[in-house]
Design a protein around this motif. Sequence first.
Motif, PDB file in Angstrom:
ATOM      1  N   ASP A 111      10.707  -2.622 -32.372  1.00  0.00           N
ATOM      2  CA  ASP A 111      11.616  -2.421 -33.510  1.00  0.00           C
ATOM      3  C   ASP A 111      11.053  -3.047 -34.775  1.00  0.00           C
ATOM      4  O   ASP A 111      11.098  -2.444 -35.863  1.00  0.00           O
ATOM      5  CB  ASP A 111      12.989  -3.037 -33.211  1.00  0.00           C
TER       6      ASP A 111
ATOM      7  N   ILE B  85      19.430  -7.940 -40.331  1.00  0.00           N
ATOM      8  CA  ILE B  85      19.449  -7.170 -39.091  1.00  0.00           C
ATOM      9  C   ILE B  85      20.786  -7.413 -38.399  1.00  0.00           C
ATOM     10  O   ILE B  85      21.221  -8.564 -38.257  1.00  0.00           O
ATOM     11  CB  ILE B  85      18.280  -7.586 -38.185  1.00  0.00           C
TER      12      ILE B  85
ATOM     13  N   ILE C 284      10.234  -1.304 -38.310  1.00  0.00           N
ATOM     14  CA  ILE C 284      10.872  -1.752 -39.552  1.00  0.00           C
ATOM     15  C   ILE C 284       9.826  -2.027 -40.634  1.00  0.00           C
ATOM     16  O   ILE C 284      10.020  -1.681 -41.806  1.00  0.00           O
ATOM     17  CB  ILE C 284      11.723  -3.012 -39.285  1.00  0.00           C
ATOM     18  N   TYR C 285       8.711  -2.610 -40.237  1.00  0.00           N
ATOM     19  CA  TYR C 285       7.676  -2.970 -41.215  1.00  0.00           C
ATOM     20  C   TYR C 285       6.553  -1.940 -41.316  1.00  0.00           C
ATOM     21  O   TYR C 285       5.572  -2.158 -42.028  1.00  0.00           O
ATOM     22  CB  TYR C 285       7.111  -4.344 -40.870  1.00  0.00           C
TER      23      TYR C 285
ATOM     24  N   ARG D  32      15.814  -9.617 -45.526  1.00  0.00           N
ATOM     25  CA  ARG D  32      16.200  -8.508 -44.653  1.00  0.00           C
ATOM     26  C   ARG D  32      17.373  -8.958 -43.797  1.00  0.00           C
ATOM     27  O   ARG D  32      17.460 -10.127 -43.401  1.00  0.00           O
ATOM     28  CB  ARG D  32      15.043  -8.069 -43.744  1.00  0.00           C
TER      29      ARG D  32
ATOM     30  N   HIS E 114      19.139  -3.351 -41.474  1.00  0.00           N
ATOM     31  CA  HIS E 114      18.679  -2.571 -40.330  1.00  0.00           C
ATOM     32  C   HIS E 114      19.621  -2.759 -39.143  1.00  0.00           C
ATOM     33  O   HIS E 114      19.837  -3.880 -38.692  1.00  0.00           O
ATOM     34  CB  HIS E 114      17.267  -2.993 -39.927  1.00  0.00           C
ATOM     35  N   GLU E 115      20.153  -1.656 -38.645  1.00  0.00           N
ATOM     36  CA  GLU E 115      20.964  -1.701 -37.425  1.00  0.00           C
ATOM     37  C   GLU E 115      20.049  -1.531 -36.219  1.00  0.00           C
ATOM     38  O   GLU E 115      19.223  -0.620 -36.176  1.00  0.00           O
ATOM     39  CB  GLU E 115      22.023  -0.609 -37.429  1.00  0.00           C
ATOM     40  N   VAL E 116      20.203  -2.417 -35.226  1.00  0.00           N
ATOM     41  CA  VAL E 116      19.391  -2.360 -34.020  1.00  0.00           C
ATOM     42  C   VAL E 116      20.307  -2.437 -32.791  1.00  0.00           C
ATOM     43  O   VAL E 116      21.512  -2.646 -32.913  1.00  0.00           O
ATOM     44  CB  VAL E 116      18.351  -3.508 -33.992  1.00  0.00           C
TER      45      VAL E 116
ATOM     46  N   LYS F 124      17.692  -3.097 -47.514  1.00  0.00           N
ATOM     47  CA  LYS F 124      16.897  -3.722 -46.463  1.00  0.00           C
ATOM     48  C   LYS F 124      17.776  -4.257 -45.331  1.00  0.00           C
ATOM     49  O   LYS F 124      17.587  -5.360 -44.823  1.00  0.00           O
ATOM     50  CB  LYS F 124      16.029  -4.835 -47.044  1.00  0.00           C
TER      51      LYS F 124
END
Length: 304
Positions: free
Chosen positions: A293, A235, A297-298, A233, A271-273, A269
């Motif tokens: 978060d 991020i 995500i999970y 993943r 992810h922008e946070v 997979k």
Amino acid sequence: MTSRRTLLLAPLLACLLAVPASAREITHAMGVTDVPDAPQRIVVLTNEGTEALLAVGVTPVGAVRSWLGDPWYDHIAADMAEVTVLGEESAVNLEVLVSLEPDLILGNKQRHEAIYEQLSAIAPTVISERLRGDWKINMELYTEAAGKGEEGRAALAAFDARIAALHEALGASLEEEISIARFIAGQTRIYFKDSFSGLILDEIGFKRPAAQDKPEFAEEITKERIPEFEGDRLIYFTYETGNGEADTQAADWLADPLWQNLAVVKAGKVHEVSDAIWNTAGGIIAANLLLDDLEAIYGLASTR
């Protein structure tokens, strides 16, 4: 005629003459300081220190502005409406600080060693050693100095309980290698384990890609090193201050063929946070939001 200098010194003299009814000794990065048992007018000079105070129900009279926001991060703005801005972590406005007549100042050696003597002349000053991954250590120091040590320890214990619950709930997902990228104006960084988010991921038990599995903070990289972002993943977060430059940097890298060719990107997979939550704020409130978060995500139930 009363000079401007005299007007500025008046609150300082008042602070120096005000002797607390009772005090405690606090050992910190710059020595030992007597602080009031129950300080009422605390100023805090780091972002993570602000969150430490808010988490135990203390609203500072003054604080340095958030690195993002105007002047506070969105996630603390409602609690900071009446707080006076004291400049930035790296550029504290001492004149405004003096005018607040604080009875306790909380700072950090990395940021404020050069002005420690000036701060100490204004009010009892307690200084933490490091930033980066030391937010828990610093929170214990700040809350103890603020007379809220028990509450601080309870907040940290509750966070640790969330970490343990999340570790349990993730199960086999902990075998995933988590990669972290950050975009800044004209710059891209790869983040390692001695960072705010890196430390929390390590506490949970996540693995990191080999290129990121080291006890360091972060490193600026060029596009040729995009393959180092490979993982199970990915991020990423963007430090956008309002001029669009960081967003432009992110868009350029996300469109690059090397980025698009990453297996993690092809697998969907990525992810922008929030940069504030995952990096910049650096305190316990952001840490709990970071866990939120990860649960999202999970697809996990909340551990709050």
